[in-house]
Write an enzyme that holds these catalytic residues in place. Sequence first.
Site, short mmCIF file in Angstrom:
data_model
loop_
_atom_site.label_atom_id
_atom_site.label_comp_id
_atom_site.label_asym_id
_atom_site.label_seq_id
_atom_site.Cartn_x
_atom_site.Cartn_y
_atom_site.Cartn_z
N TRP A 1 0.78 -1.25 -0.02
CA TRP A 1 0.03 0.16 0.12
C TRP A 1 0.88 1.29 0.03
O TRP A 1 2.00 1.43 0.61
CB TRP A 1 -0.91 0.05 1.25
CG TRP A 1 -1.29 1.33 1.68
CD1 TRP A 1 -1.03 2.60 2.23
CD2 TRP A 1 -2.78 1.69 1.12
NE1 TRP A 1 -1.90 3.44 2.51
CE2 TRP A 1 -2.94 3.03 1.70
CE3 TRP A 1 -3.77 1.16 0.53
CZ2 TRP A 1 -4.30 3.61 1.72
CZ3 TRP A 1 -5.22 1.96 0.54
CH2 TRP A 1 -5.34 3.22 0.98
N ASP B 1 0.13 9.10 1.22
CA ASP B 1 0.87 10.35 0.87
C ASP B 1 2.25 10.15 0.39
O ASP B 1 3.07 9.41 1.01
CB ASP B 1 0.61 11.20 2.17
CG ASP B 1 -0.78 11.26 2.84
OD1 ASP B 1 -1.54 10.76 2.06
OD2 ASP B 1 -0.88 11.95 3.82
N GLN C 1 3.97 7.13 2.57
CA GLN C 1 3.41 6.44 3.32
C GLN C 1 2.93 4.87 3.06
O GLN C 1 2.39 4.56 1.71
CB GLN C 1 2.01 7.22 3.80
CG GLN C 1 2.05 8.27 4.44
CD GLN C 1 2.65 8.18 6.06
OE1 GLN C 1 1.70 7.88 6.82
NE2 GLN C 1 3.87 8.18 6.24
N PHE D 1 3.53 8.82 10.43
CA PHE D 1 2.57 9.44 9.63
C PHE D 1 3.46 10.51 8.75
O PHE D 1 4.60 10.29 8.72
CB PHE D 1 1.56 10.15 10.20
CG PHE D 1 0.42 9.26 10.74
CD1 PHE D 1 0.64 7.96 10.58
CD2 PHE D 1 -0.78 9.71 11.11
CE1 PHE D 1 -0.52 7.08 11.04
CE2 PHE D 1 -1.84 9.11 11.42
CZ PHE D 1 -1.64 7.62 11.38
N GLU E 1 -4.76 18.84 6.07
CA GLU E 1 -3.72 17.98 5.86
C GLU E 1 -2.65 18.40 4.94
O GLU E 1 -2.63 19.47 4.06
CB GLU E 1 -4.18 16.36 5.51
CG GLU E 1 -5.08 15.95 6.65
CD GLU E 1 -5.50 14.46 6.32
OE1 GLU E 1 -5.32 13.78 7.37
OE2 GLU E 1 -5.95 14.14 5.16
N TRP F 1 -9.30 9.32 -0.70
CA TRP F 1 -9.79 8.35 0.26
C TRP F 1 -11.04 7.53 -0.17
O TRP F 1 -11.19 6.38 0.45
CB TRP F 1 -9.69 9.13 1.63
CG TRP F 1 -8.55 9.33 1.96
CD1 TRP F 1 -7.80 10.31 2.36
CD2 TRP F 1 -7.36 8.13 2.47
NE1 TRP F 1 -6.35 10.22 2.88
CE2 TRP F 1 -6.25 9.04 3.01
CE3 TRP F 1 -7.48 6.83 2.79
CZ2 TRP F 1 -5.33 8.10 3.72
CZ3 TRP F 1 -6.43 6.23 3.11
CH2 TRP F 1 -5.23 6.82 3.61
#
Length: 491
Positions: free
Chosen positions: A36, A39, A55, A99, A224, A306
């Site tokens: 996966w 960002d 990420q 993160f 964000e 998302w």
Amino acid sequence: MNDLTLQKARAYEAEHGAAITPAERPAYHMTPYVGWLNDPNGFSYYKGKYHQFYQYNPYDVRWAPMHWGHAVSSDLLHWEYLPCALAPDSPVDNGPGCFSGSATEMDDGKQLLMYTSVVAEKQPNGEMRDIQTQSIAIGDGLDYEKPACNPVLTQKDLPEGFSRFDFRDPKIWREADGTYSAVTVCRAEDGSGAAALFQSKDGFDWHFVTVLERCNNQYGKMWECPDFFPLDGKQVLMLGPMEMLPKGEFHNGHNVIAFVGSYDEATHTFTKENVQLMDGGIDFYATQTTLAPDGRRIMTAWLQTWSDTEDKPQGCKWFGQTICPRELHIKDGRIVQTPVRELDAVHGKRTFYENVTVQSETSLEGIKGRVADLTVMVQPGEYRSFTLKLAADADHHTSLTYDPYTSELTLDRSYAGSRADIVHRRSCKVRSQNGALKLRILLDKNSIEVFANDGEQTMTAWIYTPQSADGITFAADGKATVTAEQFELNL
């Protein structure tokens, strides 16, 4: 670098990532080595190469406790995978993980990563909540160590009333005097987002400076992935609002917006002059920019959103990709985006048609394919709409339709092969040129990126259409005059 969590991730990705052949990946869009990707992080130029972290969950094609994947490139098109850079292995990030964050170079030649460290903590009411702080890691472009001083920023460094649950995504840079600055996003006392500026003399000891901008519940809720940089005499604050309501050019859900204005370095005052949507398509989020050695401001982003992350190809070994990096400039007070010029260097066979009359659905010999750089110019004419179908066969296509009367461009992937009830159609306004329109379209195996009128507007979307669907057709409701130029890409 002796941590077992990181060693385990590196061993897993070395085995399973190497088993994914280049033919199973896009040709020039970066994917995770395995598993996966969301960002992009730490987008930077270091030791003669572009570094892009991301990420990362190497173990599955779903979000899970976050690692940092790592890749490098000399041309922003071909990416070499390096071992996983960060894993959730320290007391401050051993829950949900490491993160988003960024990177810069230190005086001693080391690379400094700054990221959001997250732990889950039980609250007085029994609820588990993620506590977000900012931490650093220092390395040589391959291996990174997390110092004992972590976290370097916590809620105690924020203004009173700001949340410790939503405080993340530091974007770090060096000032002209050698000091360090970083902008983060945080949830303010009114429940909506804010962008806060911090500074440090050495990269270790940080202090709060000011709040650069507040959402005031006007642009979504929490923000964000902030970025803050000069561009062609202006200053840009770019970020990703969550829970956006549609208004003007802004659409529902996650967006990327840019405030363009001015900045007083002496007082740390940012004054916005206008705000714009950065992409009018379906899949575009989590932007980050870097300064190239030649002075270009280059942007990357997650080619995903998302709301559609559950719509995956069956049996996929990787999920998530980044855009083809884009150069940014200011034109008439707005940001324009163009593909990095490195793409021109891989142009291969050229197919060109000039002033072709299009009425019913028409194909042009040599204009086809799933990996190409295609430019289409539609002249003013007697037509009510113009439609371009891409990645097409008898059962599949993704279309671009232009209405010259409303100056509206519509991207529609309803027939791209998805079986999920997600967003498949989105429209944006383009500048009226009396019915004329210029489109540059980047096609890769699993994506379409559209640049209207030399990048005044962009529209981006993933597609998981079968690769055998490689047709391109033109059609008009009426009569349109079209010029088309396509380059194959030698990658």
